[in-house]
Design an enzyme around this catalytic site. Structure first.
Site, PDB file in Angstrom:
ATOM      1  N   ASP A 297       0.814  -1.216   0.000  1.00 52.94           N
ATOM      2  CA  ASP A 297       0.000   0.000   0.000  1.00 52.94           C
ATOM      3  C   ASP A 297       0.850   1.270   0.000  1.00 52.94           C
ATOM      4  O   ASP A 297       1.827   1.367   0.746  1.00 52.94           O
ATOM      5  CB  ASP A 297      -0.894   0.000   1.250  1.00 52.94           C
ATOM      6  CG  ASP A 297      -1.834   1.193   1.277  1.00 52.94           C
ATOM      7  OD1 ASP A 297      -2.635   1.328   0.343  1.00 52.94           O
ATOM      8  OD2 ASP A 297      -1.748   2.012   2.227  1.00 52.94           O
ATOM      9  N   GLU A 339       0.743  -0.741  -5.199  1.00 55.29           N
ATOM     10  CA  GLU A 339      -0.382   0.190  -5.176  1.00 55.29           C
ATOM     11  C   GLU A 339       0.218   1.571  -5.365  1.00 55.29           C
ATOM     12  O   GLU A 339       0.621   2.227  -4.409  1.00 55.29           O
ATOM     13  CB  GLU A 339      -1.167   0.087  -3.878  1.00 55.29           C
ATOM     14  CG  GLU A 339      -2.532   0.759  -3.959  1.00 55.29           C
ATOM     15  CD  GLU A 339      -2.537   2.188  -3.420  1.00 55.29           C
ATOM     16  OE1 GLU A 339      -3.302   3.016  -3.950  1.00 55.29           O
ATOM     17  OE2 GLU A 339      -1.800   2.475  -2.465  1.00 55.29           O
TER      18      GLU A 339
HETATM   19  C1  OTU Z   1      -4.155   3.784  -0.367  1.00 55.97           C
HETATM   20  O1  OTU Z   1      -4.539   4.779  -1.292  1.00 55.97           O
HETATM   21  C2  OTU Z   1      -5.376   2.973  -0.010  1.00 55.97           C
HETATM   22  O2  OTU Z   1      -5.889   2.337  -1.156  1.00 55.97           O
HETATM   23  C3  OTU Z   1      -6.380   3.862   0.668  1.00 55.97           C
HETATM   24  O3  OTU Z   1      -7.588   3.186   0.935  1.00 55.97           O
HETATM   25  C4  OTU Z   1      -5.748   4.387   1.935  1.00 55.97           C
HETATM   26  O4  OTU Z   1      -6.605   5.337   2.505  1.00 55.97           O
HETATM   27  C5  OTU Z   1      -4.382   5.036   1.699  1.00 55.97           C
HETATM   28  O5  OTU Z   1      -3.554   4.279   0.811  1.00 55.97           O
HETATM   29  C6  OTU Z   1      -3.619   5.152   2.986  1.00 55.97           C
HETATM   30  O6  OTU Z   1      -3.234   3.896   3.457  1.00 55.97           O
HETATM   31  O7  OTU Z   1      -4.106   8.216  -1.790  1.00 55.97           O
HETATM   32  O8  OTU Z   1      -6.749   8.144  -2.041  1.00 55.97           O
HETATM   33  O9  OTU Z   1      -0.335   6.431  -5.064  1.00 55.97           O
HETATM   34  O10 OTU Z   1      -2.916   7.001  -4.216  1.00 55.97           O
HETATM   35  O11 OTU Z   1      -1.707   5.019  -1.588  1.00 55.97           O
HETATM   36  C7  OTU Z   1      -6.072   6.953  -1.865  1.00 55.97           C
HETATM   37  C8  OTU Z   1      -0.876   5.753  -4.007  1.00 55.97           C
HETATM   38  C9  OTU Z   1      -4.589   7.127  -1.736  1.00 55.97           C
HETATM   39  C10 OTU Z   1      -2.010   6.514  -3.313  1.00 55.97           C
HETATM   40  C11 OTU Z   1      -2.664   5.581  -2.399  1.00 55.97           C
HETATM   41  C12 OTU Z   1      -3.742   5.943  -1.485  1.00 55.97           C
END
Ligand code: OTU
Length: 662
Positions: A297, A339
């Site tokens: 993540d 991700e």
């Molecule tokens: C991710 O997303 C997860 O999918 C989210 O559900 C979390 O809230 C977040 O991390 C924190 O753990 O900015 O709007 O380039 O885009 O990490 C979602 C990567 C996010 C980011 C992503 C993030």
């Protein structure tokens, strides 16, 4: 040393030392001669990958050499504990490294609690997933989160425990084993960028223990944070301002902590090699429970640099290469999913390019495909989509995309000025249009989404909502408009047809297989109410699911549409991930086309993004060497295409698939 072509002297010396150390270790269980040989061979094979990256990251750190030894011990420990059936899987996947690239792969995303209550419940509902045709399940964050608000589980308090409301580590291992027996792989989230502020390391940092203060990015005053802020974006501007939080009690005197996301999610300090080792420990621990895919993540944020937006820094790629090399030594059956929701040119690096080629993540979300699909649906024009995807570098041949229509997050309108400008559009205005359209404010819009994280400084916002609601089903059912509901179904299936055939593992988002709508129940839950992403995280509606075999129900229609795609995909070898895809311009601004080339055959898709019938010049097909009668392989009886006056006719929102075997 036979398995490595080139190693620097320093790398060789370190390798010799580690081998010496390992030879002196007590043998653990499972350490048969064969196992030992396998471990040694892998260590030798992956050593250079590891050492190159690790020394670039930490070569100057006073703990560098100690950390290497300590990592070697960690590998040996986890290897000794790796269960025999997982070791068998390792051998199998070493022989079939394309296992996740195959056309037979179809994924699904579910929250454990929303889908089936707990892990035991998921085990009981595996037949549903099998019936749908899933070979891969991404179960949303399930490690022990902090109590109360936890960002949907992305604020982890303990990585070695399952959320007690969902079950235990034993339940997770049992589920993984059931899934393996059914030929399914298990993906879970590993939040690598941050921990909950309740994690033991964070508590000890809060108490002022120097060792743990060094696990996070903390500052005595606001001087440096201010400097960083000058170039940092804000991910959740509605939730909090800025990327740092002040804790007056911390370590006695008070400190600022780097908190990219929510205040309770503390960013880890990867300049400290101890943090690397701890995270590797979690990876291997989870691998040994039978997890197949680790969804890493928020990887872009793992390394910060003053004067930049502190995403996609070169060090992030060294971190991923070093992690991957070491995980491969112990558990080569495990793959990494990046991700990284970043622009295409940055994204491709997560699949390993240049010096990291073949050495990074195995799969990554194709965000551009998802975003431009929704963009084309709203505007009924495929110019931005075609342009963006044509510009996108292909994934390296040992990797593949995750192709999806919706996920648990919002849709961020990642359309660049360059790509929009190249086709005479204005990216900013187009993004404004998309928000207006999908939030239902645009005149004639059929959509029921909600704008998320609107940033008054930039004027940008993102979009929430279930696919069916965004595509018009919610409104249509409310107004009892059958024809509008038909169109909504066709729109969802159009987008999914692309996810199923563009190239990559298609993911069906929970409930999309039966057309579930937005769920507004989250507003009553104080821990969720502020975060409208919950509107597209509905509980599984088993009463609706029970109607999936009734072809007259909407659930049945969605189910049949999804099943048709699963079956069609499975039969088409050119959809194997090693094929090369290219988006194609057509002579009709409503029709998107893409071709895949694979040694087994060629594939061509024509997708009508308009609610009216459209046609394209048949030359787009004939020009690629097709002759004779042309058939749509998605139709069970494979009828010949309807071609009139040398134009291929497409029904509203229809996607035609053509295949030419070689
Ligand atoms: C991710 O997303 C997860 O999918 C989210 O559900 C979390 O809230 C977040 O991390 C924190 O753990 O900015 O709007 O380039 O885009 O990490 C979602 C990567 C996010 C980011 C992503 C993030």
């Amino acid at each position: 040393m036979q398995n490595v072509l080139y190693m620097s002297q320093a790398s060789k010396d370190a390798f010799e030392k580690v081998n010496h150390l390992l030879a002196g270790l007590e043998q653990g269980p499972e350490q048969t001669t064969r196992n030992k040989k396998v471990f040694e061979t892998r260590l030798e094979r992956y050593w250079v990958d590891f050492y190159e990256s690790f020394s670039r990251l930490y070569g100057q750190h006073p703990q560098f050499e100690n950390q290497i030894e300590s990592l070697a011990r960690l590998l040996a420990e986890h290897y000794a504990l790796r269960p025999a059936d997982l070791k068998e899987l390792d051998y199998e996947r070493e022989i079939t490294p394309d296992w996740f690239q195959r056309e037979s792969q179809v994924g699904g995303i579910y929250y454990v609690d929303l889908f089936a209550g707990n892990l035991q419940g998921v085990r009981e509902h595996l037949d549903y997933a099998r019936e749908l045709g899933l070979t891969y399940l991404h179960l949303m964050p399930l490690l022990k989160p902090r109590p109360g608000q936890n960002d949907g589980g992305y604020a982890v308090e303990d990585y070695c425990e399952v959320n007690p409301q969902l079950g235990t580590m034993q339940d997770l291992a049992a589920l993984a084993s059931d899934m393996r027996a059914k030929g399914m792989s298990l993906c879970i989230d590993l939040v690598v960028n941050h921990t909950a502020k309740e994690h033991e390391w964070a508590r000890r940092a809060m108490a002022g223990e120097p060792r743990y203060l060094d696990y996070y990015l903390t500052f005595d005053d606001h001087t440096l944070p201010d400097e960083y802020e000058k170039t940092l974006p804000e991910v959740f501007p509605e939730f909090k301002q800025g990327n740092f939080t002040f804790y007056p009690q911390m370590a006695g005197t008070g400190k600022w902590v780097w908190t990219t996301f929510n205040e309770y999610q503390w960013d880890l300090n990867y300049t400290n090699p101890a943090v690397f080792r701890e995270m590797l420990n979690y990876m291997l621990f989870l691998a040994n429970r039978g997890v197949d895919v680790l969804r890493l993540d928020a990887v872009p944020f793992m390394w910060k640099r003053l004067g930049t937006h502190s995403q996609n820094q070169p060090e992030v790629h060294d971190l991923l290469q070093a992690f991957r090399a070491l995980v491969r030594v112990v558990a080569p059956a495990v793959i990494f999913k990046a991700e990284a929701i970043v622009p295409p040119q940055e994204l491709i690096a997560y699949l390993g390019t240049d010096r990291h080629a073949g050495k990074e993540c195995d799969i990554a979300y194709n965000n551009s495909l998802m975003v431009t699909g929704w963009s084309a649906l709203a505007s009924q024009k495929v110019n931005i989509m075609t342009q963006t995807l044509k510009e996108m570098p292909p994934p390296p041949s040992n990797t593949t995309w995750i192709t999806y229509v919706r996920c648990h997050d919002d849709i961020g309108w990642a359309i660049t000025d360059e790509n929009a400008g190249a086709v005479g559009e204005n990216a900013y205005l187009h993004r404004q249009f998309l928000n207006q359209f999908y939030s239902g404010q645009f005149l004639g819009s059929y959509s029921r989404g909600e704008i998320f994280q609107f940033n008054p400084q930039t004027g940008d916002g993102r979009m929430n909502g279930m696919a069916a609601s965004l595509a018009g089903l919610e409104k249509a059912l409310e107004t009892g408009d059958e024809a509008a509901a038909e169109l909504a179904l066709a729109r969802v299936m159009l987008l999914y047809s692309i996810a199923f055939s563009y190239g990559g593992i298609p993911l069906i988002y929970m409930g999309d297989e039966i057309g579930l709508l937005n769920d507004y129940g989250y507003l009553k839950n104080p821990d969720k109410a502020a975060d409208s992403r919950w509107m597209h995280r509905p509980p599984m509606d088993w009463a609706k699911a029970a109607r999936r075999h009734d072809p007259t129900s909407w659930e049945g229609r969605f189910w049949a549409g999804m099943r048709e795609l699963v079956e069609a995909r499975r039969r088409l070898r050119p959809l194997h991930g090693t094929g090369l895809v290219e988006a194609q311009w057509t002579d009709n601004e409503h029709v998107f086309a893409y071709a895949r080339q694979h040694p087994s055959g060629h594939f061509l898709a024509l997708c009508n993004f308009s609610p009216l019938p459209q046609s394209v010049n048949a030359a787009i097909i004939r020009g690629q060497g097709w002759s004779g009668e042309l058939h749509d392989v998605r139709r069970a009886d494979h009828p010949a295409l309807y071609i009139w006056d040398n134009r291929v006719m497409l029904e509203p929102y229809r996607a035609i698939w053509l295949v030419r075997e070689l």
